[in-house]
Design a protein around this motif. Structure first.
Motif, PDB file in Angstrom:
ATOM      1  N   LYS C 116       8.837  16.127  43.649  1.00  0.00           N
ATOM      2  CA  LYS C 116       9.287  16.821  42.451  1.00  0.00           C
ATOM      3  C   LYS C 116      10.749  17.276  42.548  1.00  0.00           C
ATOM      4  CE  LYS C 116       7.943  18.536  38.458  1.00  0.00           C
ATOM      5  NZ  LYS C 116       7.162  17.863  37.428  1.00  0.00           N
ATOM      6  N   SER C 117      11.160  17.750  43.728  1.00  0.00           N
ATOM      7  CA  SER C 117      12.497  18.340  43.795  1.00  0.00           C
ATOM      8  C   SER C 117      13.601  17.295  43.669  1.00  0.00           C
ATOM      9  CB  SER C 117      12.663  19.143  45.092  1.00  0.00           C
ATOM     10  OG  SER C 117      12.675  18.286  46.200  1.00  0.00           O
ATOM     11  N   ARG C 120      14.170  14.848  39.200  1.00  0.00           N
ATOM     12  CA  ARG C 120      15.153  14.945  38.126  1.00  0.00           C
ATOM     13  C   ARG C 120      16.450  14.232  38.476  1.00  0.00           C
ATOM     14  NH1 ARG C 120      14.639  20.943  35.458  1.00  0.00           N
ATOM     15  NH2 ARG C 120      12.704  20.529  34.305  1.00  0.00           N
ATOM     16  N   GLU C 185      15.614  23.789  29.397  1.00  0.00           N
ATOM     17  CA  GLU C 185      15.647  24.986  30.264  1.00  0.00           C
ATOM     18  C   GLU C 185      17.039  25.589  30.243  1.00  0.00           C
ATOM     19  OE1 GLU C 185      14.514  23.610  34.117  1.00  0.00           O
ATOM     20  OE2 GLU C 185      12.383  23.455  33.611  1.00  0.00           O
ATOM     21  N   ASN C 273      15.143  24.923  48.050  1.00  0.00           N
ATOM     22  CA  ASN C 273      14.027  23.997  47.950  1.00  0.00           C
ATOM     23  C   ASN C 273      14.511  22.547  48.066  1.00  0.00           C
ATOM     24  OD1 ASN C 273      11.480  22.976  47.382  1.00  0.00           O
ATOM     25  ND2 ASN C 273      11.890  22.928  45.176  1.00  0.00           N
ATOM     26  N   TYR C 274      15.599  22.242  47.315  1.00  0.00           N
ATOM     27  CA  TYR C 274      16.136  20.891  47.319  1.00  0.00           C
ATOM     28  C   TYR C 274      16.692  20.516  48.685  1.00  0.00           C
ATOM     29  CZ  TYR C 274      19.275  17.042  46.046  1.00  0.00           C
ATOM     30  OH  TYR C 274      19.925  15.839  45.981  1.00  0.00           O
ATOM     31  N   PRO C 407      19.664  22.105  35.379  1.00  0.00           N
ATOM     32  CA  PRO C 407      18.805  22.278  36.561  1.00  0.00           C
ATOM     33  C   PRO C 407      18.273  20.934  37.079  1.00  0.00           C
ATOM     34  CG  PRO C 407      17.670  23.021  34.581  1.00  0.00           C
ATOM     35  CD  PRO C 407      19.048  22.676  34.162  1.00  0.00           C
ATOM     36  N   TYR C 410      18.604  22.132  41.288  1.00  0.00           N
ATOM     37  CA  TYR C 410      18.014  23.446  41.537  1.00  0.00           C
ATOM     38  C   TYR C 410      16.916  23.697  40.510  1.00  0.00           C
ATOM     39  CZ  TYR C 410      20.777  25.028  37.534  1.00  0.00           C
ATOM     40  OH  TYR C 410      21.305  25.178  36.280  1.00  0.00           O
ATOM     41  N   THR C 411      16.093  24.671  40.778  1.00  0.00           N
ATOM     42  CA  THR C 411      15.004  24.996  39.854  1.00  0.00           C
ATOM     43  C   THR C 411      15.414  26.172  38.979  1.00  0.00           C
ATOM     44  OG1 THR C 411      13.567  24.399  41.677  1.00  0.00           O
ATOM     45  CG2 THR C 411      12.517  25.361  39.749  1.00  0.00           C
ATOM     46  N   TRP C 412      15.223  26.001  37.689  1.00  0.00           N
ATOM     47  CA  TRP C 412      15.588  27.053  36.730  1.00  0.00           C
ATOM     48  C   TRP C 412      14.621  28.220  36.856  1.00  0.00           C
ATOM     49  CZ3 TRP C 412      19.928  27.313  34.039  1.00  0.00           C
ATOM     50  CH2 TRP C 412      20.040  28.203  32.979  1.00  0.00           C
ATOM     51  N   LYS C 413      15.185  29.392  36.877  1.00  0.00           N
ATOM     52  CA  LYS C 413      14.305  30.563  36.960  1.00  0.00           C
ATOM     53  C   LYS C 413      13.931  30.981  35.544  1.00  0.00           C
ATOM     54  CE  LYS C 413      15.562  32.370  41.446  1.00  0.00           C
ATOM     55  NZ  LYS C 413      16.787  31.579  41.807  1.00  0.00           N
TER      56      LYS C 413
END
Lengths: 308, 177, 416
Positions: C116-117, C120, C185, C273-274, C407, C410-413
């Protein structure tokens, strides 16, 4: 993904599949077509290279008939025969010349051999079958014509043509289009008249008539004078047959003809892929849906457990 | 040009040999000169010196096939016209059409399944193949304007003479390769 | 930017600033910097100097192409109707962008959520690659304003290029849709994301079908030229398979290369995470790529055997072909395998670079170098080369701009 149950999954999958199937459906017909032998009464031209003296009257006639731009040199200037393009190759058809005569000095032959080059008007033209805007048309009279108002300029036809015939008006920024011999379709062939080059030739190097009659004539000439010709009518079967055919006293591979083209029309080399297209469209959605169901089996089981 | 000289010599010898015979028997039958102008367009008409050519040719059949009644030269013609079939009219244009590939002519050929001479040359082709063929073999003149001068219309057609394009200075000419 | 971050700069990761107020769109575009800071950063970056140099030369020539025509920027070859614009821009960029459908398939279809990371990035690499392939096509087409003709004006459905046109267009739409979540997002439109989520599987399957067909179709385009493409690069029955299978490892390898570049040059934008998962994921991608490579190697050999082209291997063309196969296929295969076995991500990255080079060489060989092998070699006009650099530079600029903002790395908060 977790929330995705089977019903919504199928909905999505079907919608995607249907959209693509609509796109690809029209291609199914193509996969089934077999070789098209040409229109029965189409016209053609038999070119007897042994008769050509290299006067280039045909080039001048073509220039006038097709209203082409002024040539770089006079049409009676023999120096063009010595011109070489990239790779030491003789002149070829261009956006300014739909036909050119090439000169070949053949060892052991008393005089040079002259070869007239123009569109061969294939029975099943590669240019036509490769065009994604359907600009080309093979008329029942035998000519391969094109509609320049829809040409996008991708130039796939130039890639596909086994004879290196179509040229492109690269010099135009506003309206560049493909340029090639159309057998004088608009001005002559349509009205039953021979192309301008045929009529202009002083030597009657070219014989205009129904293709099937020309074939008989060609073989007649060979059998009448077996020593004067090689026993091959170039264009009879090459890439599925062409409307323009050639007789020569020198083996064709010695005078610039590609003798390895085979007898299948160019489209036959593409058919394996075209035939595969509807298969992918049909099989892939089911196959990958299956993969998905299998690989997510655990998730599905877990969901079922939760429900019960 | 050694070869050409040799053929010229050979021609002269041939003329000497055949001259007395020609004068007596068949040369007198033909016309002196013929004006070949029915096709004149870009070139002037050709004044054909028939008498001179009868002196050069070994037989009328060299040009007239079987129509003058002499045995044809081409063995393929001899298969049918062995002894020569005399025709009433022997001019080229009597048999060779001046509108060879017109729809009428093509229909005429197709409408006659028994016709053997389906590929018979048109008049222009007959002239040029016969004249140029022999001239090339015998070392006669072979340039276009050796036989007929080109007129102004012809110059324009060929973009030659005063219509010659100005030499292009730039090397980039609409795609050379 | 990397140094800025080490000094304490915190990039945009959610709708809200630290103080609880919302970022405006303008601020988001400026990466959360003040305009002055933003431009200062741009000016300081030496890579931008290179880009400006390319644009200084390239933009006037690109404009000139549309004023003076193709004849001004290419050699106007009738024998080589296709040059670098398609050889590089279409035939190379499209396989390198196969990562989109590969990652979609892996994550959404096979349920490999561990990828998943990087999904995108794979999708974006696909979308941008295709977009710029179309840009290159627009530069190359004689009449680019007629691009829609095959769709709506005059249809030639029996042509391979017709299929390419339709599938690339449809697939582009698919890819845009697949990236809508990232955009929504960032912009704060949660509804769009929800809708896409509901059809994501359909999109993914459509992506697989479309990709199989148009990657294959790009190869099938060359089956129109049986006598022109050298037999070692030509196979009537298998050309589409060669192109499709090589696109699989091309896309995965390109993804490894791009992710490596992000790790080095855009570290500031990557989240923990990435970065933490990247080495592991690189090896995962390497595994997939090595499978595709061995498949490709075998079907290439079958292709040679099928047409009995062995004799050509002993010619000069054969040597060139062997070079492509060894450097672009066999070496990456070996390195990928070793990398997976020894958990050596760096080796996988090196293998990826070789594989990307190999695929570029293969496509350029097919389209240009081994094309018209019996005639002569066409050396592209220098202006053609300049335009390729200019358009490709734009691709990099857009790529970098999107990575810096949306994003992807990185993951959007999400707001609670």
């Amino acid at each position: 993904m977790k929330k995705l149950n089977r019903r919504s999954f199928l909905k999505g999958g079907l919608a995607g599949g249907a959209a693509i199937a609509a796109v690809g459906a029209s291609k199914q017909a193509v996969a089934g077509t077999h070789n098209f032998g040409g229109y029965p009464d189409s016209m053609g031209v038999l070119v007897d290279l042994t008769k050509c003296v290299g006067c280039r009257t045909c080039e001048a006639a073509c220039n006038k008939e097709q209203d082409l731009p002024e040539p770089d040199k006079a049409f009676d200037d023999p120096s063009v025969f010595e011109e070489r393009r990239e790779g030491g190759l003789p002149r070829r058809t261009t956006e300014k010349a739909y036909t050119v005569v090439q000169k070949y000095d053949v060892p052991g032959r008393e005089h040079p051999l002259f070869r007239k080059v123009q569109c061969n008007h294939c029975n099943e033209p590669a240019c036509l079958t490769s065009c994604f805007v359907n600009a080309y048309k093979k008329t029942p009279e035998g000519a391969v014509i094109y509609d320049k108002t829809v040409c996008v300029g991708c130039r796939t036809c130039m890639v596909a043509c086994p004879f290196y015939i179509p040229a492109y008006s690269y010099s135009s920024a506003i309206n560049p289009v493909v340029k090639k011999c159309i057998m004088c379709y608009d001005t002559r062939l349509k009205f039953g008249r021979p192309p301008a080059c045929v009529e202009a030739c002083p030597q009657e190097v070219m014989t205009f008539g129904k293709r099937k009659d020309l074939l008989k004539l060609a073989h007649q000439r060979i059998s009448d004078k077996p020593d004067a010709y090689v026993d091959h009518v170039y264009g009879e079967n090459e890439v599925g047959g062409t409307a323009w055919m050639y007789l020569s006293d020198v083996p064709f591979d010695k005078i610039g003809y590609d003798t390895h083209l085979g007898t299948q029309p160019i489209i036959s080399y593409v058919k394996e892929f075209l035939g595969m297209v509807p298969m992918v469209l049909t099989i892939w959605p089911a196959l990958f849906t299956g993969f998905h169901l299998l690989s997510n089996r655990k998730d599905a089981l877990k969901n079922d457990d939760n429900k019960s | 040009m050694g070869g050409r000289k040799k053929t010229l010599l050979g021609m002269a010898a041939l003329m000497l040999l055949t001259a007395p015979l020609a004068a007596q028997s068949w040369a007198a039958e033909g016309p002196g000169t013929v004006e070949l102008g029915s096709l004149a367009n870009h070139y002037s008409a050709v004044t054909f010196d028939h008498a001179m050519h009868t002196g050069v040719a070994a037989s009328c059949a060299e040009c007239h096939h079987h129509t003058t009644g002499l045995a044809p030269i081409d063995p393929n013609c001899a298969r049918c016209h062995k002894a020569g079939d005399k025709a009433n009219r022997v001019a080229c244009k009597s048999c060779h059409s001046d509108k060879r590939f017109s729809a009428e002519d093509l229909a005429k050929i197709e409408g006659n399944p028994l016709l053997h001479h389906k590929g018979k040359l048109g008049l222009k082709g007959a002239y040029h193949q016969k004249c140029l063929g022999c001239h090339t073999a015998m070392g006669g003149p072979t340039g276009c304007q050796d036989c007929h001068t080109r007129n102004d219309k012809g110059d324009a057609f060929f973009h030659s003479g005063k219509y010659t394009p100005a030499p292009k200075a730039s090397a980039e000419h609409g795609g050379g390769h | 930017m990397n140094s800025l971050k080490s000094q304490g700069f915190a990039p945009v990761v959610s709708d809200l600033k630290k103080d609880g107020s919302e970022w405006t769109v303008k601020e988001k575009i400026m990466l959360g910097l003040s305009p002055k800071e933003y431009w200062a950063v741009q000016l300081r970056n030496p890579f931008n100097w290179v880009l400006w140099a390319i644009y200084a030369i390239g933009l006037p020539i690109l404009v000139g192409r549309f004023i003076f025509g193709l004849g001004w920027v290419t050699h106007s070859s009738y024998d080589y109707p296709w040059g670098l614009f398609l050889g590089w821009g279409l035939f190379t960029m499209v396989p390198l962008s196969a990562s989109g459908f590969m990652m979609g398939t892996t994550v959404e279809l096979f349920g490999r959520k561990d990828f998943k990371s990087i999904e995108r990035l794979g999708l974006l690499n696909g979308l941008l690659g295709y977009t710029f392939a179309v840009m290159f096509l627009q530069v190359d087409l004689g009449q680019p304003w007629r691009l829609i003709y095959p769709m709506f004006v005059s249809l030639g459905p029996a042509a391979v290029l017709f299929l390419v046109a339709w599938h690339v267009a449809t697939y582009l739409t698919c890819q845009v849709a697949e990236l809508v979540p990232a955009f929504s997002e960032w912009m704060g439109f949660p509804k769009a994301k929800k809708f896409i989520k509901s059809i994501v599987l359909g999109l993914t399957i459509a992506g697989i079908i479309l990709s199989t067909l148009h990657q294959g179709a790009l190869g099938a385009l060359f089956t129109y030229a049986p006598g022109k493409v050298h037999p070692l690069w030509y196979s009537s029955p298998f050309q589409w398979l060669h192109f499709f299978v090589s696109a699989v490892f091309a896309g995965l390898s390109m993804l490894i290369v791009v992710s490596t570049l992000t790790k080095w040059f855009m570290r500031w934008r990557c989240d923990e995470n990435y970065l933490n998962n990247l080495s592991k994921l690189t090896l995962g991608l390497a595994k997939g790529a090595s499978m595709a490579l061995i498949t490709y190697l075998v079907i290439k050999i079958i292709g040679i055997a099928h047409d009995n082209n062995w004799a050509y291997l002993l010619t000069g063309w054969g040597a060139w072909f062997m070079f492509e196969m060894v450097v672009g296929v066999i070496l990456p295969l070996i390195f990928y395998t070793m990398a997976v076995r020894n958990s050596n991500a760096s080796l996988a990255r090196f293998a990826a670079i070789l594989a990307v080079f190999g695929i570029a060489l293969n496509r350029l060989n097919t389209a240009l170098i081994a094309f018209n092998w019996q005639l002569y070699r066409e050396i592209p006009h220098w202006r053609e080369l300049v335009i390729v650099f200019t358009v490709y530079a734009t691709y990099i600029v857009v790529y970098r701009a999107v990575l810096a903002r949306m994003p992807i790395l990185y993951t959007w908060k999400e707001k609670k």
